[in-house]
Scaffold this motif. Structure first.
Motif, mmCIF file in Angstrom:
data_model
loop_
_atom_site.group_PDB
_atom_site.id
_atom_site.type_symbol
_atom_site.label_atom_id
_atom_site.label_comp_id
_atom_site.label_asym_id
_atom_site.label_seq_id
_atom_site.Cartn_x
_atom_site.Cartn_y
_atom_site.Cartn_z
ATOM 1 N N LEU A 78 -46.263 23.862 -7.003
ATOM 2 C CA LEU A 78 -46.008 23.803 -5.564
ATOM 3 C C LEU A 78 -47.200 23.190 -4.837
ATOM 4 N N ARG A 79 -48.410 23.563 -5.245
ATOM 5 C CA ARG A 79 -49.617 22.961 -4.645
ATOM 6 C C ARG A 79 -49.629 21.456 -4.870
ATOM 7 N N GLU A 80 -49.311 21.040 -6.092
ATOM 8 C CA GLU A 80 -49.279 19.601 -6.402
ATOM 9 C C GLU A 80 -48.231 18.887 -5.557
ATOM 10 N N ASP A 81 -47.057 19.499 -5.414
ATOM 11 C CA ASP A 81 -45.994 18.890 -4.608
ATOM 12 C C ASP A 81 -46.431 18.752 -3.149
ATOM 13 N N LEU A 82 -47.075 19.785 -2.612
ATOM 14 C CA LEU A 82 -47.535 19.726 -1.216
ATOM 15 C C LEU A 82 -48.665 18.715 -1.043
ATOM 16 N N LEU A 83 -49.537 18.609 -2.035
ATOM 17 C CA LEU A 83 -50.602 17.602 -1.964
ATOM 18 C C LEU A 83 -50.011 16.193 -1.997
ATOM 19 N N ASN A 84 -49.010 15.979 -2.836
ATOM 20 C CA ASN A 84 -48.333 14.676 -2.870
ATOM 21 C C ASN A 84 -47.650 14.388 -1.538
ATOM 22 N N LEU A 85 -47.051 15.412 -0.955
ATOM 23 C CA LEU A 85 -46.421 15.261 0.356
ATOM 24 C C LEU A 85 -47.470 14.904 1.406
ATOM 25 N N SER A 86 -48.633 15.520 1.328
ATOM 26 C CA SER A 86 -49.704 15.222 2.289
ATOM 27 C C SER A 86 -50.175 13.775 2.152
ATOM 28 N N LEU A 87 -50.182 13.258 0.944
ATOM 29 C CA LEU A 87 -50.550 11.848 0.737
ATOM 30 C C LEU A 87 -49.504 10.929 1.360
ATOM 31 N N PHE A 88 -48.230 11.307 1.222
ATOM 32 C CA PHE A 88 -47.158 10.544 1.856
ATOM 33 C C PHE A 88 -47.329 10.535 3.370
ATOM 34 N N VAL A 89 -47.635 11.706 3.932
ATOM 35 C CA VAL A 89 -47.822 11.828 5.381
ATOM 36 C C VAL A 89 -48.981 10.940 5.831
ATOM 37 N N ASP A 90 -50.096 10.991 5.095
ATOM 38 C CA ASP A 90 -51.242 10.128 5.419
ATOM 39 C C ASP A 90 -50.840 8.659 5.428
ATOM 40 N N LYS A 91 -50.132 8.256 4.389
ATOM 41 C CA LYS A 91 -49.695 6.853 4.271
ATOM 42 C C LYS A 91 -48.780 6.469 5.437
ATOM 43 N N ARG A 92 -47.878 7.374 5.803
ATOM 44 C CA ARG A 92 -46.958 7.090 6.902
ATOM 45 C C ARG A 92 -47.715 6.903 8.211
ATOM 46 N N PHE A 93 -48.744 7.714 8.444
ATOM 47 C CA PHE A 93 -49.519 7.570 9.676
ATOM 48 C C PHE A 93 -50.239 6.225 9.724
ATOM 49 N N PHE A 94 -50.748 5.765 8.588
ATOM 50 C CA PHE A 94 -51.387 4.444 8.566
ATOM 51 C C PHE A 94 -50.360 3.349 8.863
ATOM 52 N N GLU A 95 -49.143 3.509 8.339
ATOM 53 C CA GLU A 95 -48.069 2.553 8.630
ATOM 54 C C GLU A 95 -47.730 2.553 10.121
ATOM 55 N N VAL A 96 -47.644 3.741 10.701
ATOM 56 C CA VAL A 96 -47.301 3.858 12.124
ATOM 57 C C VAL A 96 -48.392 3.227 12.986
ATOM 58 N N MET A 97 -49.643 3.455 12.608
ATOM 59 C CA MET A 97 -50.732 2.877 13.403
ATOM 60 C C MET A 97 -50.759 1.352 13.271
ATOM 61 N N ALA A 98 -50.451 0.846 12.088
ATOM 62 C CA ALA A 98 -50.473 -0.605 11.875
ATOM 63 C C ALA A 98 -49.257 -1.294 12.489
ATOM 64 N N PHE A 99 -48.097 -0.700 12.311
ATOM 65 C CA PHE A 99 -46.842 -1.287 12.789
ATOM 66 C C PHE A 99 -46.004 -0.190 13.445
ATOM 67 N N PRO A 100 -46.336 0.161 14.692
ATOM 68 C CA PRO A 100 -45.686 1.307 15.345
ATOM 69 C C PRO A 100 -44.200 1.107 15.621
ATOM 70 N N THR A 101 -43.418 2.089 15.178
ATOM 71 C CA THR A 101 -42.014 2.206 15.597
ATOM 72 C C THR A 101 -41.709 3.694 15.714
ATOM 73 N N ALA A 102 -40.838 4.032 16.629
ATOM 74 C CA ALA A 102 -40.476 5.436 16.843
ATOM 75 C C ALA A 102 -39.818 6.033 15.598
ATOM 76 N N GLU A 103 -39.029 5.224 14.895
ATOM 77 C CA GLU A 103 -38.290 5.704 13.736
ATOM 78 C C GLU A 103 -39.209 6.188 12.623
ATOM 79 N N LYS A 104 -40.369 5.568 12.482
ATOM 80 C CA LYS A 104 -41.295 5.940 11.402
ATOM 81 C C LYS A 104 -41.851 7.350 11.576
#
Length: 129
Positions: free
Chosen positions: A80-106
């Motif tokens: 479960l810790r590993e799954d949540l850490l992987n999820l946190s990496l996804f969240v980090d990546k998504r925020f970088f995408e939003v900052m680089a190419f902002p859209t509400a849907e992201k």
């Protein structure tokens, strides 16, 4: 930084009256609501400032979880810790995408993740078993 002090104060007040799970759920809910407000007011003139504020808050929340989950002796099951850490990496990546190419849907996926984890934290683990 004013936001940082406000967060510390909020967390301090909440800690006095909430369990760890309730506090985590509350902070995740606030993080999700901040993103949702940006998403719902996408055309607002202050969107960029509000978006950066919401992303910074979310990044602090997720950084805290990352630090907690990597602590040796953390009581959560390893998978479960590993799954949540992987999820946190996804969240980090998504925020970088939003900052680089902002859209509400992201923002939708992170809002959903925050709200779903918060809901899970609010359930009574003894009652579920």
């Amino acid at each position: 930084m004013q936001t940082n002090n406000a967060i510390k104060e909020y967390v301090g007040i909440q800690k006095e009256s909430m369990s760890g799970r309730e506090l985590e759920a509350s902070v995740l809910t606030k993080a999700g609501l901040m993103l949702k407000a940006v998403q719902e007011n996408w055309d607002a003139p202050d969107r960029e400032a509000k978006m950066l504020e919401a992303i910074k808050y979310n990044q602090k929340v997720w950084s805290f979880f990352q630090a907690e989950l990597t602590e040796p002796g953390h009581p959560m099951p390893k998978k479960l810790r590993e799954d949540l850490l992987n999820l946190s990496l996804f969240v980090d990546k998504r925020f970088f995408e939003v900052m680089a190419f902002p859209t509400a849907e992201k923002l939708s996926i992170v809002i959903d993740i925050n709200f779903n984890i918060a809901a899970g934290l609010r359930t009574n683990p003894e009652a579920a078993g």
